[in-house]
Design a protein around this motif. Structure first.
Motif, PDB file in Angstrom:
ATOM      1  N   ASP A  77       0.834  -1.192   0.000  1.00 27.21           N
ATOM      2  CA  ASP A  77       0.000   0.000   0.000  1.00 27.21           C
ATOM      3  C   ASP A  77       0.877   1.254   0.000  1.00 27.21           C
ATOM      4  O   ASP A  77       1.932   1.279   0.639  1.00 27.21           O
ATOM      5  N   TYR A  78       0.438   2.302  -0.674  1.00 25.32           N
ATOM      6  CA  TYR A  78       1.233   3.524  -0.758  1.00 25.32           C
ATOM      7  C   TYR A  78       1.506   4.113   0.628  1.00 25.32           C
ATOM      8  O   TYR A  78       2.563   4.694   0.859  1.00 25.32           O
ATOM      9  N   GLN A  79       0.576   3.953   1.554  1.00 19.95           N
ATOM     10  CA  GLN A  79       0.792   4.490   2.895  1.00 19.95           C
ATOM     11  C   GLN A  79       1.895   3.728   3.624  1.00 19.95           C
ATOM     12  O   GLN A  79       2.663   4.323   4.375  1.00 19.95           O
ATOM     13  N   SER A  84       2.260   9.779  -0.322  1.00 20.28           N
ATOM     14  CA  SER A  84       0.925  10.369  -0.315  1.00 20.28           C
ATOM     15  C   SER A  84       0.078   9.624  -1.346  1.00 20.28           C
ATOM     16  O   SER A  84       0.585   8.857  -2.165  1.00 20.28           O
ATOM     17  N   SER A  85      -1.203   9.896  -1.338  1.00 18.87           N
ATOM     18  CA  SER A  85      -2.094   9.280  -2.317  1.00 18.87           C
ATOM     19  C   SER A  85      -1.676   9.654  -3.741  1.00 18.87           C
ATOM     20  O   SER A  85      -1.643   8.808  -4.635  1.00 18.87           O
ATOM     21  N   ALA A  86      -1.345  10.916  -3.938  1.00 12.86           N
ATOM     22  CA  ALA A  86      -0.929  11.366  -5.271  1.00 12.86           C
ATOM     23  C   ALA A  86       0.378  10.696  -5.688  1.00 12.86           C
ATOM     24  O   ALA A  86       0.537  10.289  -6.848  1.00 12.86           O
ATOM     25  N   GLN A  87       1.317  10.559  -4.764  1.00 20.17           N
ATOM     26  CA  GLN A  87       2.586   9.894  -5.075  1.00 20.17           C
ATOM     27  C   GLN A  87       2.363   8.414  -5.366  1.00 20.17           C
ATOM     28  O   GLN A  87       2.984   7.849  -6.275  1.00 20.17           O
ATOM     29  N   GLY A  88       1.469   7.776  -4.616  1.00 24.68           N
ATOM     30  CA  GLY A  88       1.146   6.375  -4.867  1.00 24.68           C
ATOM     31  C   GLY A  88       0.526   6.186  -6.237  1.00 24.68           C
ATOM     32  O   GLY A  88       0.846   5.242  -6.964  1.00 24.68           O
ATOM     33  N   GLY A  89      -0.365   7.101  -6.625  1.00 22.38           N
ATOM     34  CA  GLY A  89      -0.967   7.048  -7.956  1.00 22.38           C
ATOM     35  C   GLY A  89       0.078   7.252  -9.042  1.00 22.38           C
ATOM     36  O   GLY A  89       0.066   6.577 -10.076  1.00 22.38           O
ATOM     37  N   ARG A  92       2.056   4.038  -9.454  1.00 22.29           N
ATOM     38  CA  ARG A  92       1.316   3.049 -10.255  1.00 22.29           C
ATOM     39  C   ARG A  92       1.342   3.409 -11.734  1.00 22.29           C
ATOM     40  O   ARG A  92       1.526   2.539 -12.598  1.00 22.29           O
ATOM     41  N   ARG A 127      -1.488  20.296  -6.936  1.00 21.31           N
ATOM     42  CA  ARG A 127      -1.644  20.784  -5.554  1.00 21.31           C
ATOM     43  C   ARG A 127      -1.699  22.303  -5.525  1.00 21.31           C
ATOM     44  O   ARG A 127      -2.511  22.888  -4.804  1.00 21.31           O
TER      45      ARG A 127
END
Length: 138
Positions: A77-79, A84-89, A92, A127
């Motif tokens: 999981d990105y966390q 962050s959610s944006a970095q995880g996206g 991917r 952002r």
């Protein structure tokens, strides 16, 4: 000998956070070494945060992308990766881009740095667009 080996396994499990709730560190956050008498985890120096949000973003995503490119499949999981959610996206998306490029042949030399830099620039631009809008009632 058997007791010493089992004791070493308990130390490795405890040091690795087995069953803990602490987030995972970047892939190079710690190196475990084992001698005949003890097992210990030696923390590796962590990069210091810079004054540049772009550099911080690139430093956060690059090791995880490189782990994927080196054969890691499920990065979690990105966390858990500290993203962050944006970095995880973005990670991917970069994984998908790398897979598409690899389907055509080897990745171009030096592809990672500019691709991650562009992804991070997009995150920061999005952002800035959100935070520049006034809040509250019109």
């Amino acid at each position: 000998m058997r007791k010493r080996l089992l004791g070493g396994l308990v130390v490795v499990a405890a040091a690795s956070g087995c069953g803990g709730s602490a987030p995972a560190a970047a892939p190079s956050a710690a190196v475990t070494t084992q001698t005949q008498t003890q097992t210990q985890t030696q923390p590796q120096p962590q990069p210091q945060p810079s004054n540049s949000p772009l550099a911080d973003c690139v430093t956060s995503i690059t090791p995880w992308l490189q782990t994927y490119l080196d054969g890691g499949s499920d990065l979690g999981d990105y966390q858990e990766m500290g993203l962050s959610s944006a970095q995880g996206g973005a990670l991917r998306d970069l994984q998908r881009q790398a897979a598409a490029l690899r389907a055509q042949g080897p990745l171009p030399s030096g592809w990672v740095a500019p691709a991650v830099g562009q992804a991070c620039a997009s995150i920061l631009a999005a952002r800035a667009a959100v935070t520049s809008k006034p809040t509250g009632w019109p």
